[in-house]
Design a protein around this motif. Structure first.
Motif, PDB file in Angstrom:
ATOM      1  N   UNK A 177       0.843  -1.167   0.013  1.00 23.88           N
ATOM      2  CA  UNK A 177      -0.030   0.110   0.002  1.00 23.88           C
ATOM      3  C   UNK A 177       0.709   1.216   0.019  1.00 23.88           C
ATOM      4  N   UNK A 178       1.936   1.150   0.502  1.00 24.29           N
ATOM      5  CA  UNK A 178       2.879   2.174   0.371  1.00 24.29           C
ATOM      6  C   UNK A 178       3.648   2.810  -0.848  1.00 24.29           C
ATOM      7  N   UNK A 179       3.742   4.088  -1.222  1.00 23.85           N
ATOM      8  CA  UNK A 179       4.271   4.591  -2.585  1.00 23.85           C
ATOM      9  C   UNK A 179       5.363   4.386  -2.932  1.00 23.85           C
ATOM     10  N   UNK A 180       6.049   3.932  -4.109  1.00 26.12           N
ATOM     11  CA  UNK A 180       7.486   3.640  -4.459  1.00 26.12           C
ATOM     12  C   UNK A 180       7.921   4.976  -4.466  1.00 26.12           C
ATOM     13  N   UNK A 181       9.199   5.172  -3.904  1.00 22.79           N
ATOM     14  CA  UNK A 181       9.822   6.356  -3.783  1.00 22.79           C
ATOM     15  C   UNK A 181      10.348   6.867  -4.998  1.00 22.79           C
ATOM     16  N   UNK A 182      10.146   6.090  -6.160  1.00 26.04           N
ATOM     17  CA  UNK A 182      10.457   6.698  -7.506  1.00 26.04           C
ATOM     18  C   UNK A 182       9.394   7.619  -8.057  1.00 26.04           C
ATOM     19  N   UNK A 183       9.757   8.678  -8.757  1.00 24.79           N
ATOM     20  CA  UNK A 183       8.955   9.406  -9.580  1.00 24.79           C
ATOM     21  C   UNK A 183       9.522   9.750 -11.022  1.00 24.79           C
ATOM     22  N   UNK A 184       8.317   9.511 -11.755  1.00 26.82           N
ATOM     23  CA  UNK A 184       8.959   9.495 -13.326  1.00 26.82           C
ATOM     24  C   UNK A 184       9.135  10.851 -13.821  1.00 26.82           C
TER      25      UNK A 184
END
Length: 227
Positions: A177-184
């Motif tokens: 449920x947590x968001x991945x720390x990568x952002x595109x």
């Protein structure tokens, strides 16, 4: 926090987009309608019916976008061109199509319009963590990765070295449920490391960390979306 305030005016990077009819023809030329399973005549009809309301409002026009479920980033990225080089997705982002809309409401339609585009140069050297609430405070919505690719397909000149952009409307939610720390983000490759020297100056779909700042990446955003 960088010195630029959330109330700063748009960066003035927007130039008028082609007409929606011209954008439809561009997508057909590139084969995007085939990727999306949308007949060419249906794409043309959508553009004709939507009209160029954005251009008449003086906000640079509206961007014609295909829903990411119909045309994912992995299929669109190779269509990008810069300096004669095709676009690519970085090797450590094989899950690029799992980056889905986050804090963004998409029209429930295969085709839709994105209005009031801005590359966000004035937010360069902000982190995604800092930029997202600042955009919300100005009633702006961050672009999805696929929307950013659509923008560059229609206006290749919007992607400039040292003035590229992140698309933080797309995030990857992990199994817990947590968001991945990568952002595109979309930028121009230097041809180093795993990119390969042959990809120097090619358009690149990659990622940055949620908490990191980059002086050469703004935050692409829009005023809204409509079917």
């Amino acid at each position: 926090m960088p010195e630029t305030s959330p109330e700063s005016s748009p960066s003035g990077t927007v130039t008028a987009l082609p007409s929606l009819a011209a954008q439809a023809e561009r997508l057909i030329e590139l084969g995007v309608h085939e990727i999306a399973g949308i007949p060419a005549d249906e794409l043309r009809a959508f553009a004709a019916n939507a009209g160029d309301e954005g251009g008449r409002r003086g906000d640079g026009g509206a961007l014609l976008a295909v829903h990411p479920h119909r045309a994912p980033a992995s299929a669109l990225a190779p269509l990008l061109r810069h300096d004669g080089k095709p676009g690519f997705v970085v090797t450590d982002m094989a899950d690029v199509d799992d980056f889905a809309p986050c804090t963004v409401e998409l029209p429930d339609a295969p085709l839709y319009l994105v209005t009031g585009l801005d590359r966000g140069d004035h937010m360069a050297d902000w982190s995604p963590e800092e930029a997202l609430p600042a955009l919300a405070a100005r009633d702006r919505t961050p672009l999805l990765l696929t929307e950013g690719i659509h923008w560059v397909l229609q206006q290749p000149g919007i992607l400039e070295r040292n003035r590229c952009f992140m698309t933080i409307g797309s995030r990857l939610r992990k199994a817990n449920g947590a968001l991945d720390a990568r952002t595109p983000a979309i930028w121009i490759s230097n041809g180093t490391g795993r990119d390969g020297r042959e990809r120097r100056n090619a358009p690149k779909v990659g990622w940055c960390w949620w908490g990191n700042r980059h002086t050469w990446l703004g935050f692409a955003s829009a005023t809204g979306r409509r079917p």
